[in-house]
Write an enzyme that holds these catalytic residues in place. Structure first.
Site, short mmCIF file in Angstrom:
data_model
loop_
_atom_site.label_atom_id
_atom_site.label_comp_id
_atom_site.label_asym_id
_atom_site.label_seq_id
_atom_site.Cartn_x
_atom_site.Cartn_y
_atom_site.Cartn_z
N HIS A 34 70.42 63.55 33.43
CA HIS A 34 71.17 64.43 32.39
C HIS A 34 72.51 65.10 33.39
O HIS A 34 72.88 66.39 32.87
CB HIS A 34 70.17 65.51 31.84
N THR A 35 72.98 64.54 34.16
CA THR A 35 74.07 64.70 35.00
C THR A 35 75.26 64.31 34.71
O THR A 35 76.46 64.69 34.93
CB THR A 35 74.07 64.84 36.70
N SER A 67 66.67 37.52 17.86
CA SER A 67 65.98 38.06 18.87
C SER A 67 64.69 37.43 19.04
O SER A 67 63.96 37.48 18.14
CB SER A 67 65.82 39.61 18.73
N ASP A 175 74.09 54.43 32.25
CA ASP A 175 73.31 53.37 31.84
C ASP A 175 74.09 52.03 31.79
O ASP A 175 73.84 51.15 32.43
CB ASP A 175 72.47 53.68 30.42
#
Length: 389
Positions: A34-35, A67, A175
């Site tokens: 969360h930085t 998928s 991410d």
């Protein structure tokens, strides 16, 4: 794997045309949680787990998605003229969002695509299956449509932009960056405020990285994740009345302590404290790893979990049980929650001769305490997204 997926593609869509293959990894963040949306540092690495994609260009503007993981849904059809998010689109909102983001950049997609994917990242585990799919889609579009001007870093930014603005998830860059830019046996020390980065070799000698999946699925869109970001932004605005800073990542621990009274909300003050201290922990942890001090790295991982549990409040009962159990096992160097939180996985550094005991002991005790089994992955650090020859 490649042969089976090719056979499945032909079974679903038929023969003919040029079918191209791609891979984009998931990631685990070793420290720095969360930085990334607070202008701080992160330290993720790409995994050998990820998302495989096969694609073939069409002569029309139709989009067809399949998928292997959600085979019961069959082929989901859409169009380049229908790049609008919807609940009915399900998982296809992620690739459609990337296509939408390409067009927002002025890159016109003139042909539709038949697209088949298979992922071996556990769904809802917090190992970035969505970012992996976004980067995979970006790479597929770059390759199939010859968009040479886009770098892999651009694909990460496009993936983040699409998740923020098409899917409504206000995530940072970490991410997608890890999935696009990963390097085998290295983690990425990334300054998210400037996107300056370096590859730091992860040499654990007699230890391995073990990911433990709590099997508690988290959904971040429209959840407390976005609340945390808003709380940090409120804290930053109040601090900026006293300090000349752009992000919380600009602050040292001492500067934060000297000016934290400017933050009027106790909750916002706790959130900001985590962002500042976690950023400094990440810098210290990378320096410890460079100095071959894995024990110090582990201590900082443990401190990261305490901060995420108490100040940022993104852990949960099941995750805390996994971490508490890990801390009690000899041979565990460090253990913490990883990912956005509210479930998902822990990441632990475990000495080789303790890995089997770690899995056996935590597996049994977790099931006794929670009522369902955890899953364990002894992982390797892999390369970023690439075309499969």
């Amino acid at each position: 794997m490649q042969k089976e997926l090719m056979e499945k593609f032909v079974e679903v869509y038929g023969e003919g045309g040029e079918i191209r293959e791609y891979f984009a990894p998931g990631r685990v963040n070793l420290i720095g949680e969360h930085t990334d949306y607070n202008g701080g540092h992160v330290f993720p690495c790409a995994l050998t787990l990820g998302t495989y994609g096969l694609a073939r260009k069409r002569d029309d503007r139709k989009l067809r998605f399949y998928s292997v993981n959600f085979s019961k849904l069959g082929v989901i059809e859409s169009s380049l003229d229908d790049l609008i998010p919807s609940d009915q689109a399900g998982w296809t909102n992620y690739p459609k969002g990337v296509m939408w983001a390409f067009e927002k950049r002025g890159i016109q997609l003139e042909h539709g695509v038949d697209f088949l994917i298979y992922g071996n990242i556990p769904n809802g585990s917090g190992l970035s299956s969505s970012a992996s799919l976004e980067v995979l889609t970006g790479l597929m579009l770059k390759d199939m449509f010859g968009v040479e001007e886009l770098s892999m870093q651009d694909l990460a930014l496009i993936g983040q932009y699409s998740e923020n603005n098409f899917n409504g998830m206000n995530c940072g860059i970490m991410d997608q960056f890890a999935s696009a830019m990963g390097k085998k046996d290295c983690a990425i020390f990334l300054d998210t405020s400037t996107l300056e980065f370096e590859y730091a070799p992860v040499q654990l000698k007699d230890a391995r990285i073990v990911i433990t999946n709590s099997k508690v699925k988290h959904s971040l869109v429209g959840s407390a994740y976005n609340d945390r970001r808003n709380e940090c932004e409120t804290a930053l605005e109040e601090l900026q009345k006293e300090l000349d800073i752009r992000t919380l990542g600009d602050l040292s621990e001492e500067e934060f302590e000297a000016h934290k009274s400017a933050i009027t909300s106790d909750i916002c003050r706790k959130r900001a404290k985590h962002a500042v201290y976690e950023n400094q922990r990440t810098i210290k942890a990378v320096n410890a790893l460079k100095a071959d001090n894995v024990e110090e790295f582990g201590k900082l991982m443990n401190a990261s979990h305490v901060s995420l549990r108490d100040d940022y409040e993104v852990s949960c009962e099941e995750i805390d049980i996994l971490v508490d159990l890990a801390w009690q096992i000899p041979g565990v160097i460090g253990s913490r929650i990883t990912g956005g939180g509210f479930g998902g996985c822990t990441v632990s550094i475990v000495k080789n001769d303790a890995v089997d005991h770690f899995i056996d002991t935590i597996g049994k005790q977790y099931k006794e305490k929670v009522g369902h089994e955890a899953e364990f992955y002894v992982v390797d650090i892999g390369d970023g997204a690439h075309v499969i020859a």
